[in-house]
Design a protein around this motif. Structure first.
Motif, PDB file in Angstrom:
ATOM      1  N   VAL A 184       0.848  -1.193   0.000  1.00 60.30           N
ATOM      2  CA  VAL A 184       0.000   0.000   0.000  1.00 60.30           C
ATOM      3  C   VAL A 184       0.885   1.244   0.000  1.00 60.30           C
ATOM      4  CG1 VAL A 184      -1.779   1.289   1.232  1.00 60.30           C
ATOM      5  CG2 VAL A 184      -1.834  -1.210   1.236  1.00 60.30           C
ATOM      6  N   PHE A 185       0.609   2.149  -0.954  1.00 59.44           N
ATOM      7  CA  PHE A 185       1.300   3.443  -0.976  1.00 59.44           C
ATOM      8  C   PHE A 185       0.338   4.510  -0.478  1.00 59.44           C
ATOM      9  CE2 PHE A 185       2.401   7.482  -3.021  1.00 59.44           C
ATOM     10  CZ  PHE A 185       3.713   7.632  -2.569  1.00 59.44           C
ATOM     11  N   SER A 186       0.733   5.224   0.561  1.00 65.66           N
ATOM     12  CA  SER A 186      -0.069   6.298   1.145  1.00 65.66           C
ATOM     13  C   SER A 186       0.389   7.642   0.593  1.00 65.66           C
ATOM     14  CB  SER A 186       0.072   6.277   2.672  1.00 65.66           C
ATOM     15  OG  SER A 186      -0.312   7.521   3.241  1.00 65.66           O
ATOM     16  N   LEU A 187      -0.532   8.406  -0.009  1.00 70.86           N
ATOM     17  CA  LEU A 187      -0.180   9.747  -0.462  1.00 70.86           C
ATOM     18  C   LEU A 187       0.107  10.661   0.716  1.00 70.86           C
ATOM     19  CD1 LEU A 187      -1.359   8.617  -3.159  1.00 70.86           C
ATOM     20  CD2 LEU A 187      -2.255  10.915  -3.577  1.00 70.86           C
ATOM     21  N   LYS A 188      -0.595  10.436   1.820  1.00 72.51           N
ATOM     22  CA  LYS A 188      -0.425  11.277   3.003  1.00 72.51           C
ATOM     23  C   LYS A 188       0.972  11.107   3.594  1.00 72.51           C
ATOM     24  CE  LYS A 188      -3.183  12.493   7.081  1.00 72.51           C
ATOM     25  NZ  LYS A 188      -4.384  12.084   7.852  1.00 72.51           N
ATOM     26  N   ASN A 189       1.444   9.875   3.671  1.00 73.46           N
ATOM     27  CA  ASN A 189       2.754   9.597   4.259  1.00 73.46           C
ATOM     28  C   ASN A 189       3.866   9.520   3.224  1.00 73.46           C
ATOM     29  OD1 ASN A 189       1.530   9.352   6.813  1.00 73.46           O
ATOM     30  ND2 ASN A 189       1.051   7.192   6.416  1.00 73.46           N
ATOM     31  N   ASN A 190       3.472   9.511   1.943  1.00 75.99           N
ATOM     32  CA  ASN A 190       4.432   9.426   0.847  1.00 75.99           C
ATOM     33  C   ASN A 190       5.353   8.214   1.026  1.00 75.99           C
ATOM     34  OD1 ASN A 190       5.591  10.272  -1.601  1.00 75.99           O
ATOM     35  ND2 ASN A 190       7.256  11.329  -0.522  1.00 75.99           N
ATOM     36  N   SER A 191       4.752   7.060   1.319  1.00 73.89           N
ATOM     37  CA  SER A 191       5.574   5.883   1.580  1.00 73.89           C
ATOM     38  C   SER A 191       4.790   4.608   1.298  1.00 73.89           C
ATOM     39  CB  SER A 191       6.057   5.874   3.035  1.00 73.89           C
ATOM     40  OG  SER A 191       4.956   5.779   3.927  1.00 73.89           O
ATOM     41  N   TRP A 192       5.554   3.531   1.013  1.00 64.90           N
ATOM     42  CA  TRP A 192       5.000   2.209   0.822  1.00 64.90           C
ATOM     43  C   TRP A 192       5.087   1.414   2.121  1.00 64.90           C
ATOM     44  CZ3 TRP A 192       2.585   0.118  -3.333  1.00 64.90           C
ATOM     45  CH2 TRP A 192       2.769   0.723  -4.589  1.00 64.90           C
ATOM     46  N   LYS A 193       4.168   0.468   2.271  1.00 67.95           N
ATOM     47  CA  LYS A 193       4.334  -0.543   3.311  1.00 67.95           C
ATOM     48  C   LYS A 193       3.613  -1.810   2.872  1.00 67.95           C
ATOM     49  CE  LYS A 193       0.462   0.487   6.445  1.00 67.95           C
ATOM     50  NZ  LYS A 193       0.104   0.756   7.853  1.00 67.95           N
ATOM     51  N   ARG A 194       4.135  -2.940   3.353  1.00 66.56           N
ATOM     52  CA  ARG A 194       3.501  -4.219   3.057  1.00 66.56           C
ATOM     53  C   ARG A 194       2.566  -4.576   4.194  1.00 66.56           C
ATOM     54  NH1 ARG A 194       6.411 -10.063   1.648  1.00 66.56           N
ATOM     55  NH2 ARG A 194       4.461 -11.290   1.658  1.00 66.56           N
ATOM     56  N   VAL A 195       1.351  -5.001   3.839  1.00 71.06           N
ATOM     57  CA  VAL A 195       0.367  -5.385   4.854  1.00 71.06           C
ATOM     58  C   VAL A 195       0.126  -6.892   4.734  1.00 71.06           C
ATOM     59  CG1 VAL A 195      -0.645  -3.085   4.949  1.00 71.06           C
ATOM     60  CG2 VAL A 195      -1.562  -4.743   3.324  1.00 71.06           C
ATOM     61  N   GLN A 196      -1.014  -7.364   5.204  1.00 73.56           N
ATOM     62  CA  GLN A 196      -1.279  -8.794   5.187  1.00 73.56           C
ATOM     63  C   GLN A 196      -1.263  -9.350   3.763  1.00 73.56           C
ATOM     64  OE1 GLN A 196      -5.875  -8.338   6.144  1.00 73.56           O
ATOM     65  NE2 GLN A 196      -5.486 -10.380   5.301  1.00 73.56           N
ATOM     66  N   ASP A 197      -0.923 -10.624   3.628  1.00 69.46           N
ATOM     67  CA  ASP A 197      -0.955 -11.258   2.321  1.00 69.46           C
ATOM     68  C   ASP A 197      -2.394 -11.407   1.831  1.00 69.46           C
ATOM     69  OD1 ASP A 197       1.754 -11.406   2.214  1.00 69.46           O
ATOM     70  OD2 ASP A 197       1.887 -13.557   2.638  1.00 69.46           O
ATOM     71  N   PHE A 198      -2.534 -11.481   0.527  1.00 65.09           N
ATOM     72  CA  PHE A 198      -3.852 -11.625  -0.093  1.00 65.09           C
ATOM     73  C   PHE A 198      -4.419 -12.990   0.281  1.00 65.09           C
ATOM     74  CE2 PHE A 198      -6.789 -12.005  -3.747  1.00 65.09           C
ATOM     75  CZ  PHE A 198      -7.411 -10.777  -3.638  1.00 65.09           C
ATOM     76  N   PRO A 199      -5.577 -13.050   0.958  1.00 67.11           N
ATOM     77  CA  PRO A 199      -6.061 -14.328   1.508  1.00 67.11           C
ATOM     78  C   PRO A 199      -6.926 -15.152   0.559  1.00 67.11           C
ATOM     79  CG  PRO A 199      -7.414 -12.541   2.321  1.00 67.11           C
ATOM     80  CD  PRO A 199      -6.379 -11.908   1.432  1.00 67.11           C
ATOM     81  N   TYR A 200      -6.943 -14.804  -0.737  1.00 67.08           N
ATOM     82  CA  TYR A 200      -7.814 -15.497  -1.679  1.00 67.08           C
ATOM     83  C   TYR A 200      -6.974 -16.114  -2.801  1.00 67.08           C
ATOM     84  CZ  TYR A 200     -10.895 -12.201   0.691  1.00 67.08           C
ATOM     85  OH  TYR A 200     -11.541 -11.467   1.638  1.00 67.08           O
ATOM     86  N   LYS A 201      -7.613 -16.963  -3.571  1.00 69.92           N
ATOM     87  CA  LYS A 201      -6.955 -17.593  -4.708  1.00 69.92           C
ATOM     88  C   LYS A 201      -7.545 -17.086  -6.016  1.00 69.92           C
ATOM     89  CE  LYS A 201      -5.678 -21.950  -2.436  1.00 69.92           C
ATOM     90  NZ  LYS A 201      -5.799 -23.425  -2.477  1.00 69.92           N
TER      91      LYS A 201
END
Length: 360
Positions: A184-201
């Motif tokens: 996820v890239f936040s315009l407010k924080n001007n930064s990327w971060k990785r969150v939970q893995d995609f839980p679907y197939k």
């Protein structure tokens, strides 16, 4: 009223308008007028660039237009112009215009508050305001070079989306890499971060849609015997929520997702002619799915917005704009001069919102 739009030091000797009144009047004007009037004085420039003014203007001037993309071109279309006028698409300037290899069309990945996420070149993403031409290049996502364990080759592609989280006042660009890693890239924080893995197939569909502070994909079943599911990624909480499709929607490869009038849609998307699509009238209420019948057959369909008299404006087979009468399902051509032969379309509102977040 005419004297209002003169520089303050050139106004008549009568009573001067307060800043609050000037601000209130300006917030009711079209975006292009506001931009012109910023040249009147430093005061007006200051008033019209404040975050509270931009938000007030957004709430008061919900002027919708179509963003139409084709091979290396973007157009704006005022689809609500008087019917007696000739409808002509206006070609737009946009980032990397004319400087990239041929693309079938300029892809869009979500529109909200006047900002549209576009990909004018391979893996090059911009948050773009079509009205002001203001833009922001999304920096490249830092990712591991390996594919997720256990992922098959069909998930070797990336999926993208863009939306707004009103509860935290932030715009976010979402990348599902290799079908599993969610960044996820936040315009407010001007930064990327990785969150939970995609839980679907089986995240096979390119289409995504933003609604209710979340971005959505139609995904395949997680386990044997499970049904397909609509994956809703909440942009504020950065968590996934399951939404149930209609019972008859069991094969996720034959449907795509969309939005119409603030409601989720499911549309047939295959090589078999269809005459209907689904609309979820109440968000996350399975029983509210309603089938909309149309007389014209289609291989692919994209609902855009409600038009006058309850009609629906649609894109049929990536080629034609149609007006559908929801009462009897009949369709007629929506005539626009100069449209490209192959198109993709989205709806956006004219706004002063800047993708450069510090200006909002």
């Amino acid at each position: 009223m005419q004297n209002l739009f003169l520089a303050p030091n050139k106004m008549s000797n009568g009573p001067k308008l307060s800043e609050d009144i000037i601000e209130d009047i300006l917030s009711r004007l079209p975006v292009k007028s506001v931009c012109r009037f910023r040249c009147v004085s430093k005061l007006w420039l200051h008033l019209t660039t404040q975050p509270h003014f931009i938000q007030a203007h957004l709430k008061r001037t919900q002027s919708c237009k179509l963003l139409i993309s084709s091979a290396n071109s973007l157009f704006s279309l005022d689809h609500l112009a008087p019917i007696d006028d000739d409808l002509l698409p206006l070609e737009l300037d946009f980032p990397l215009k004319g400087g990239q290899p041929f693309l079938p069309w300029i892809q869009t990945f979500g529109s909200c508050n006047g900002l549209v996420c576009i990909m004018p070149g391979p893996e090059k993403f911009f948050i773009f305001n079509p009205t002001t031409r203001d833009c922001l290049r999304v920096p490249d996502c830092p990712m591991p070079i390996h594919v997720c364990p256990g992922q098959d080759s069909r998930n070797g592609y990336h999926r993208h989306s863009f939306g707004y989280a009103p509860s935290i006042n932030d715009y976010k660009f979402v990348k599902v890499a290799y079908g599993c890693m969610v960044h996820v890239f936040s315009l407010k924080n001007n930064s990327w971060k990785r969150v939970q893995d995609f839980p679907y197939k089986h995240l096979l569909d390119d289409s995504t849609t933003f609604l209710n502070g979340a971005v959505h994909w139609l995904c395949g079943p997680v386990g044997v015997g499970d049904t397909c599911v609509i994956a809703a990624f909440d942009l504020a909480e950065e968590k996934f929520l399951d939404l149930a499709p209609p019972d008859s929607v069991t094969n996720h490869t034959r449907f795509t997702i969309g939005v119409l009038g603030g409601c989720l849609c499911l549309l047939h998307q295959n090589n078999i002619k269809q005459h209907s699509f689904w609309v979820m009238k109440e968000y996350n209420v399975k029983e509210s799915w309603t089938r909309i019948l149309i007389t014209d057959s289609y291989f692919s369909l994209q609902p855009l917005c409600y038009w006058k008299d309850g009609k629906i404006l649609l894109v049929r087979n990536r080629k034609k704009l149609l007006l559908c009468n929801t009462k009897n399902g009949t369709c007629k051509k929506f005539l626009v001069n100069g449209l490209p032969s192959r198109i993709f379309a989205d709806v956006y509102v004219e706004s002063l919102v800047s993708p450069n977040f510090q200006q909002n």
